[in-house]
Design a protein around this motif. Structure first.
Motif, short mmCIF file in Angstrom:
data_model
loop_
_atom_site.label_atom_id
_atom_site.label_comp_id
_atom_site.label_asym_id
_atom_site.label_seq_id
_atom_site.Cartn_x
_atom_site.Cartn_y
_atom_site.Cartn_z
N PRO A 42 -85.15 -34.89 -15.85
CA PRO A 42 -85.73 -35.02 -14.59
C PRO A 42 -84.46 -34.93 -13.66
N ASP A 43 -85.05 -33.93 -12.69
CA ASP A 43 -83.97 -33.64 -11.66
C ASP A 43 -84.20 -34.23 -10.45
N GLN A 44 -84.06 -35.42 -10.57
CA GLN A 44 -84.27 -36.61 -9.35
C GLN A 44 -83.24 -37.55 -9.49
N PRO A 45 -83.22 -38.09 -8.14
CA PRO A 45 -82.22 -39.36 -8.23
C PRO A 45 -82.81 -40.32 -9.21
N ASN A 46 -81.52 -40.93 -9.83
CA ASN A 46 -81.75 -42.30 -10.65
C ASN A 46 -80.52 -43.06 -10.85
N ALA A 47 -80.66 -43.99 -9.75
CA ALA A 47 -79.33 -44.78 -9.68
C ALA A 47 -79.01 -45.50 -10.76
N ASP A 48 -79.79 -45.92 -11.50
CA ASP A 48 -79.17 -46.59 -12.67
C ASP A 48 -78.58 -45.50 -13.97
N ARG A 49 -79.30 -44.51 -14.15
CA ARG A 49 -78.95 -43.68 -15.06
C ARG A 49 -77.47 -42.73 -14.67
N GLU A 50 -77.43 -42.46 -13.38
CA GLU A 50 -76.29 -42.05 -12.59
C GLU A 50 -74.81 -42.99 -12.66
N LEU A 59 -81.40 -37.41 -17.26
CA LEU A 59 -80.98 -36.64 -15.98
C LEU A 59 -80.93 -35.13 -16.43
N SER A 60 -81.28 -34.31 -15.28
CA SER A 60 -81.11 -32.92 -15.45
C SER A 60 -79.74 -32.31 -15.64
N ALA A 61 -79.57 -31.14 -16.36
CA ALA A 61 -78.24 -30.78 -16.33
C ALA A 61 -77.55 -30.22 -15.14
N ARG A 62 -78.32 -29.95 -14.06
CA ARG A 62 -77.68 -29.88 -12.74
C ARG A 62 -76.99 -30.96 -12.15
N ARG A 63 -77.70 -32.21 -12.32
CA ARG A 63 -77.34 -33.42 -11.90
C ARG A 63 -76.18 -34.09 -12.64
N VAL A 64 -76.25 -33.66 -13.91
CA VAL A 64 -75.29 -34.13 -14.77
C VAL A 64 -73.66 -33.29 -14.22
N ALA A 65 -73.91 -32.21 -14.23
CA ALA A 65 -72.63 -31.24 -13.58
C ALA A 65 -72.13 -31.64 -12.29
N GLU A 66 -73.24 -32.03 -11.46
CA GLU A 66 -72.67 -32.55 -9.95
C GLU A 66 -71.91 -33.78 -10.12
N ILE A 67 -72.29 -34.70 -10.81
CA ILE A 67 -71.57 -36.09 -10.85
C ILE A 67 -70.49 -35.77 -11.73
N ALA A 68 -70.40 -35.00 -12.98
CA ALA A 68 -69.32 -34.79 -13.45
C ALA A 68 -68.03 -34.14 -12.72
N ALA A 69 -68.44 -33.20 -11.85
CA ALA A 69 -67.46 -32.52 -11.07
C ALA A 69 -66.77 -33.46 -10.00
N THR A 70 -67.37 -34.82 -9.55
CA THR A 70 -66.50 -35.66 -8.89
C THR A 70 -65.53 -36.28 -9.68
N GLU A 71 -65.47 -36.30 -10.82
CA GLU A 71 -64.74 -37.07 -11.78
C GLU A 71 -63.54 -35.90 -12.47
N GLY A 72 -63.67 -34.87 -11.84
CA GLY A 72 -62.91 -33.87 -12.49
C GLY A 72 -63.18 -33.13 -13.64
N LEU A 73 -64.41 -33.15 -13.99
CA LEU A 73 -64.95 -32.58 -15.33
C LEU A 73 -65.96 -31.44 -15.06
#
Length: 272
Positions: A74-82, A103-117
């Motif tokens: 799902p491509d929507q905010p989810n605080a627990d899964r994030e 989580l959606s692939a787009r959301r995973v990529a965005e969060i990973a980018a904040t950690e340098g991945l």
């Protein structure tokens, strides 16, 4: 000679992967032309006039033949899964199952980018989508070197260790029964009970672990050895996903066997 499942899986994992043009020989793959056309359409390819004698030619045209929709969360905010994902993002390489992450692939990529991945590889089919997140997204240098040392633990052995433990419990119980000990009967009964209660769950030890963890274990199987085989049920992914991850690591699906207990056992060899 490779069986039908092996050949069709390899076509989806190695050939019809989004390249602009594909040329396939029905004779080489030992499949009838209609079967090849069906696999091509399912992966977004349009048949065009053959460019080589004895081959079928296809052009990637998802606008005409939309590929089978791959899994996405799902491509929507989810605080627990994030928060769960952020806790996973340690190390240089992280494997994530979107089915498990929710989580959606787009959301995973965005969060990973904040950690340098960044997303180094993306493997998908209708059952799941697996992302490899890496600080160095360059593909692995192939062929992988043969690992040093004579022994290396493989997670596919876990489902064998469980039944082995059951046999040890049964053997210990048998020894206790024959020993002149005052409390042999209660101890033996407990051992027999533990063995029989744990007999079935012991064969599925890996199912106790999260899907994301098992996907990482699957990738670990392709460690540079010339040949690799494992029951795909151990890792909880489809045959297609296993073949795609294998191809990324320089391995080719070359066959399979099947048993009622373990399901399909996939066999791979390392390509030169």
């Amino acid at each position: 000679m490779q069986d039908w499942l092996t050949r069709t899986t390899r076509l989806r994992a190695e050939v019809f992967v989004g390249t602009p043009y594909v040329h396939v020989s029905p004779g080489e793959w030992q499949l009838d032309p209609d079967s090849l056309r069906g696999i091509a359409r399912g992966n977004g390819y349009l048949e065009i006039p053959p460019m080589f004698q004895g081959c079928l030619s296809f052009q990637f045209a998802p606008q005409h033949f939309p590929p089978i929709t791959p899994f996405d969360g799902p491509d929507q905010p989810n605080a627990d899964r994030e928060r769960w994902l952020l806790n996973r993002l340690s190390g240089d390489n992280v494997w994530i199952s979107l089915k498990h992450a929710n989580l959606s692939a787009r959301r995973v990529a965005e969060i990973a980018a904040t950690e340098g991945l960044r997303v180094a590889a993306d493997f998908a089919d209708p059952t799941d989508r697996v992302l490899l997140l890496s600080r160095d997204p360059a593909p692995p240098r192939l062929p992988l070197p043969i690992p040093s040392g004579s022994w290396r633990f493989r997670y596919s052995w876990l489902n064998r260790l469980g039944p082995a433990t059951v046999f040890v419990l049964l053997g210990t119980a048998a020894v206790v029964v024959g020993a002149p000990v005052e409390f042999e009967s209660p101890i033996a009964n407990l051992l027999f009970l533990a063995a029989f209660v744990g007999a079935i769950p012991a064969a599925f030890v890996t199912n106790l672990f999260p899907r994301t963890t098992r996907v990482g274990w699957l990738a670990w199987e392709f460690n540079g050895l010339p040949h690799v085989q494992f029951p795909v049920r151990t890792f909880g992914v489809s045959v297609d996903l296993a073949a795609k991850i294998a191809w990324y690591h320089g391995y080719v699906l070359c066959g399979h066997t099947a048993t009622q207990a373990s399901g399909p056992i996939l066999k791979f060899y390392k390509r030169a």
